[in-house]
Write a protein that holds these residues in place. Structure first.
Motif, PDB file in Angstrom:
ATOM      1  N   GLU A   1       0.845  -1.194   0.000  1.00  0.00           N
ATOM      2  CA  GLU A   1       0.000   0.000   0.000  1.00  0.00           C
ATOM      3  C   GLU A   1       0.886   1.252   0.000  1.00  0.00           C
ATOM      4  O   GLU A   1       2.018   1.230   0.499  1.00  0.00           O
ATOM      5  CB  GLU A   1      -0.908   0.000   1.221  1.00  0.00           C
ATOM      6  N   ASP A   2       0.333   2.341  -0.511  1.00  0.00           N
ATOM      7  CA  ASP A   2       1.138   3.549  -0.691  1.00  0.00           C
ATOM      8  C   ASP A   2       0.697   4.680   0.234  1.00  0.00           C
ATOM      9  O   ASP A   2       0.785   5.856  -0.129  1.00  0.00           O
ATOM     10  CB  ASP A   2       1.048   4.007  -2.154  1.00  0.00           C
ATOM     11  N   ASP A   3       0.219   4.331   1.426  1.00  0.00           N
ATOM     12  CA  ASP A   3      -0.218   5.357   2.362  1.00  0.00           C
ATOM     13  C   ASP A   3       0.697   5.366   3.586  1.00  0.00           C
ATOM     14  O   ASP A   3       1.398   4.399   3.870  1.00  0.00           O
ATOM     15  CB  ASP A   3      -1.660   5.103   2.788  1.00  0.00           C
TER      16      ASP A   3
ATOM     17  N   ASN B   1       0.448   2.462   6.324  1.00  0.00           N
ATOM     18  CA  ASN B   1       1.096   1.200   5.977  1.00  0.00           C
ATOM     19  C   ASN B   1       2.606   1.339   5.876  1.00  0.00           C
ATOM     20  O   ASN B   1       3.339   0.461   6.329  1.00  0.00           O
ATOM     21  CB  ASN B   1       0.506   0.644   4.676  1.00  0.00           C
TER      22      ASN B   1
ATOM     23  N   HIS C   1       2.254  -7.751   2.814  1.00  0.00           N
ATOM     24  CA  HIS C   1       1.901  -7.176   1.522  1.00  0.00           C
ATOM     25  C   HIS C   1       3.127  -7.278   0.623  1.00  0.00           C
ATOM     26  O   HIS C   1       4.249  -7.187   1.094  1.00  0.00           O
ATOM     27  CB  HIS C   1       1.468  -5.712   1.672  1.00  0.00           C
TER      28      HIS C   1
ATOM     29  N   GLU D   1      -9.134  -4.047  -6.237  1.00  0.00           N
ATOM     30  CA  GLU D   1      -9.262  -3.480  -4.900  1.00  0.00           C
ATOM     31  C   GLU D   1     -10.168  -4.397  -4.101  1.00  0.00           C
ATOM     32  O   GLU D   1     -11.219  -4.827  -4.589  1.00  0.00           O
ATOM     33  CB  GLU D   1      -9.845  -2.068  -4.963  1.00  0.00           C
TER      34      GLU D   1
ATOM     35  N   THR E   1     -10.176  -5.836   3.132  1.00  0.00           N
ATOM     36  CA  THR E   1      -9.421  -6.795   3.929  1.00  0.00           C
ATOM     37  C   THR E   1     -10.347  -7.451   4.953  1.00  0.00           C
ATOM     38  O   THR E   1     -11.491  -7.028   5.151  1.00  0.00           O
ATOM     39  CB  THR E   1      -8.262  -6.121   4.670  1.00  0.00           C
TER      40      THR E   1
ATOM     41  N   HIS F   1     -10.681  -2.825   5.725  1.00  0.00           N
ATOM     42  CA  HIS F   1      -9.996  -1.713   5.048  1.00  0.00           C
ATOM     43  C   HIS F   1      -9.934  -1.994   3.545  1.00  0.00           C
ATOM     44  O   HIS F   1      -9.657  -3.120   3.127  1.00  0.00           O
ATOM     45  CB  HIS F   1      -8.573  -1.559   5.584  1.00  0.00           C
TER      46      HIS F   1
ATOM     47  N   SER G   1      -8.051  -2.134   0.227  1.00  0.00           N
ATOM     48  CA  SER G   1      -6.632  -2.272  -0.076  1.00  0.00           C
ATOM     49  C   SER G   1      -6.448  -2.754  -1.504  1.00  0.00           C
ATOM     50  O   SER G   1      -7.355  -3.335  -2.111  1.00  0.00           O
ATOM     51  CB  SER G   1      -5.964  -3.271   0.879  1.00  0.00           C
ATOM     52  N   GLN G   2      -5.250  -2.516  -2.018  1.00  0.00           N
ATOM     53  CA  GLN G   2      -4.910  -2.949  -3.366  1.00  0.00           C
ATOM     54  C   GLN G   2      -4.444  -4.403  -3.350  1.00  0.00           C
ATOM     55  O   GLN G   2      -3.776  -4.856  -2.423  1.00  0.00           O
ATOM     56  CB  GLN G   2      -3.817  -2.063  -3.949  1.00  0.00           C
TER      57      GLN G   2
END
Length: 215
Positions: A141-143, A146, A174, A196, A199, A203, A205-206
């Motif tokens: 994830e790119d946040d 995470n 991940h 997408e 979870t 949440h 998530s990709q």
């Protein structure tokens, strides 16, 4: 984390109550005979097995290391074939026993790289030549939330970047998409798509799905 069964307490406890959501892309199985031998490895309570059965696949079985999830599956669909994995990743089935193996949100539950490789080798063994391996799993994830927990866990435990612990006690991973492709390097990659998913803790998530063919 080198033992595939190391989180059995989680999966027999709170994990056995979770809802799993990775979707099945049935178009990827459009050319598969309805009598094909299909194994759902890490089947949980049989959600994917039930969907395949409802779409006409007649030889579907599932295995999971959690007796609690298997029991939930048997109550959910008593007509389907479930079995508890006694010594994962090893299967009791002979080499070439299956035409399709599904591996849905399983690698995320196996933080250790060596354990992941051992599992994929075993699935390669039980797949017939030309058989399909259908993988669906989580990607990095790119946040900031995470990023912080990936970095913290890597520093504390020396795990691969992308490993973290959930608030309710599961250790998950991940993946960089390139890591998943490399894990399947003994197969021929047929198709790949990003998705997408929600979870097990709710949440968004990709994730990525990969379809690979056994050589």
């Amino acid at each position: 984390m080198k033992d595939l069964g190391s989180q059995i307490a989680y999966w027999d406890g709170v994990g056995a109550t979770k809802t799993f959501t990775h979707p099945v892309n049935l178009s990827w199985l459009a050319g598969v005979d309805r009598d094909a031998r299909i194994l759902d490895y890490g089947c949980g309570y049989g959600r994917v097995m039930a969907e395949l059965s409802e779409h006409g696949f007649r030889d579907v079985s599932g295995v999971d290391l959690s007796p609690a999830l298997i029991e939930r599956g048997r109550q959910f669909r008593s007509d389907l074939r479930f079995a508890v994995l006694e010594s994962p990743p090893d299967l009791i089935d002979a080499s070439g026993s299956f035409d399709v193996v599904l591996l849905f949100a399983v690698l995320t539950c196996i933080p250790d790289t060596h354990a992941q490789r051992a599992l994929v080798r075993e699935l390669n063994r039980v797949l017939a030549p030309g058989g399909l391996l259908y993988v669906s799993d989580m990607v990095l994830e790119d946040d900031e939330r995470n990023h912080s927990r990936y970095a913290a866990y890597a520093r504390q435990f020396g795990t691969p970047y992308g490993v973290f612990a959930t608030d309710d006690g599961a250790v998950c991973r991940h993946h960089d998409i390139a890591e998943l492709r490399a894990l399947l390097s003994d197969f021929d990659l047929v198709d790949e798509r990003g998705i997408e998913v929600a979870t097990m803790n709710g949440h968004l998530s990709q994730a990525v799905q990969l379809l690979a063919r056994n050589r």
